[in-house]
Design an enzyme around this catalytic site. Structure first.
Site, short mmCIF file in Angstrom:
data_model
loop_
_atom_site.label_atom_id
_atom_site.label_comp_id
_atom_site.label_asym_id
_atom_site.label_seq_id
_atom_site.Cartn_x
_atom_site.Cartn_y
_atom_site.Cartn_z
N GLU A 41 -28.88 -25.42 16.25
CA GLU A 41 -28.02 -26.28 15.48
C GLU A 41 -27.56 -27.21 16.19
OE1 GLU A 41 -24.16 -25.63 12.88
OE2 GLU A 41 -24.62 -24.31 14.38
N LYS A 109 -26.78 -27.30 5.45
CA LYS A 109 -25.85 -26.40 5.83
C LYS A 109 -24.97 -25.96 4.43
CE LYS A 109 -22.85 -24.01 9.37
NZ LYS A 109 -22.06 -24.35 10.46
N CYS A 143 -26.48 -21.37 11.15
CA CYS A 143 -25.44 -20.62 11.79
C CYS A 143 -24.65 -19.90 10.98
CB CYS A 143 -24.39 -21.62 12.50
SG CYS A 143 -23.37 -20.87 13.92
#
Length: 254
Positions: A41, A109, A143
């Site tokens: 990331e 995300k 994540c």
């Protein structure tokens, strides 16, 4: 499929240094005959909230760099960076590039990490993506998304391979491995998690632990705590075999 998990020690907010290091790692993976190489990331900056200064056009320099190396090495490449766009001005994105350098998918995300104030700087994504990686239905998450099983569940019936790119701190390293394994088991797919190592500008430590887990939760390969290029070979179609033998996904309810 031969995958390279590029567990980088990311230099804080230093795009030039990180692109140079990533280029070396990616070319090494390409020379090793890898089918796909995966970076963490926000690999070019670290998990920084300085989005106003660091975010760039989604088709800007970092995207051109990734696309160019994918084509140069004839290798699929997956990586994340801070991109301009959205109501907050920035998005935490993951891009997947094909062997010809073409953009296969762009994912934003879905779950900003509010504890770190990410929601104040980066707009949340609307939903997951599924794309073909050498004919394998695949998806990618970032994540904190890993803590939300319902997110991955949305692609469970389609994706045989799920990538999770992260800046996951050492203090919760045990959660990282447990959640990667759980997502693989419950969705009966391969899950490849790529984390960073080293420390960042907020004095957070990262202990790597990049890994691939199979559809029965088996540890296919795993990295240590330091900077590492982890090579891993597996057959994504094995997920189909597992799903046929144990058709749990057919019993899913809305």
């Amino acid at each position: 499929m031969k995958a390279a998990l590029l567990q980088m020690d990311i230099a804080w907010e230093s795009k030039g240094e990180n692109l140079a290091k990533a280029g070396e790692l990616l070319r090494h993976a390409g020379k090793g005959g890898c089918d796909v190489a995966v970076l963490p990331e926000m690999f070019s900056t670290g998990f920084s909230m300085g989005a106003a200064a660091l975010a760039e056009a989604e088709d800007g320099n970092t995207a051109a760099f990734l696309s160019g190396i994918a084509e140069e090495c004839s290798m699929n490449v997956i990586a994340g960076f801070a991109a301009k766009g959205g109501t907050r001005g920035s998005r935490n994105v993951a891009h997947a590039y094909g062997r010809d350098g073409r953009l296969l998918a762009s994912y934003t995300k879905m779950h900003p990490f509010c504890i770190a104030g990410e929601h104040e700087h980066f707009e949340a994504g609307a939903g997951p993506v599924v794309f073909e990686l050498d004919g394998v239905p695949s998806s990618v998450f970032i994540c904190y998304d890993l803590r939300f099983p319902e997110a991955l569940r949305r692609v469970a019936r389609e994706a045989l391979l799920v990538f999770v790119i992260a800046n996951w701190p050492s203090s919760r390293a045990g959660h990282w491995n447990a959640l990667l394994r759980a997502r693989a088991i419950e969705n009966q797919c391969f899950v490849a998690g790529v984390n960073r190592t080293g420390s960042d500008g907020n004095q957070l430590e990262y202990s790597g632990g990049s890994a691939v887990y199979g559809p029965l939760g088996e540890d296919v390969c795993s990295a240590g705590q330091g900077e590492e290029l982890l090579l891993c070979e597996f057959d994504p179609s094995y997920a189909k075999t597992v799903r046929k033998q144990y058709p749990f996904l057919k019993d899913m309810r809305p």
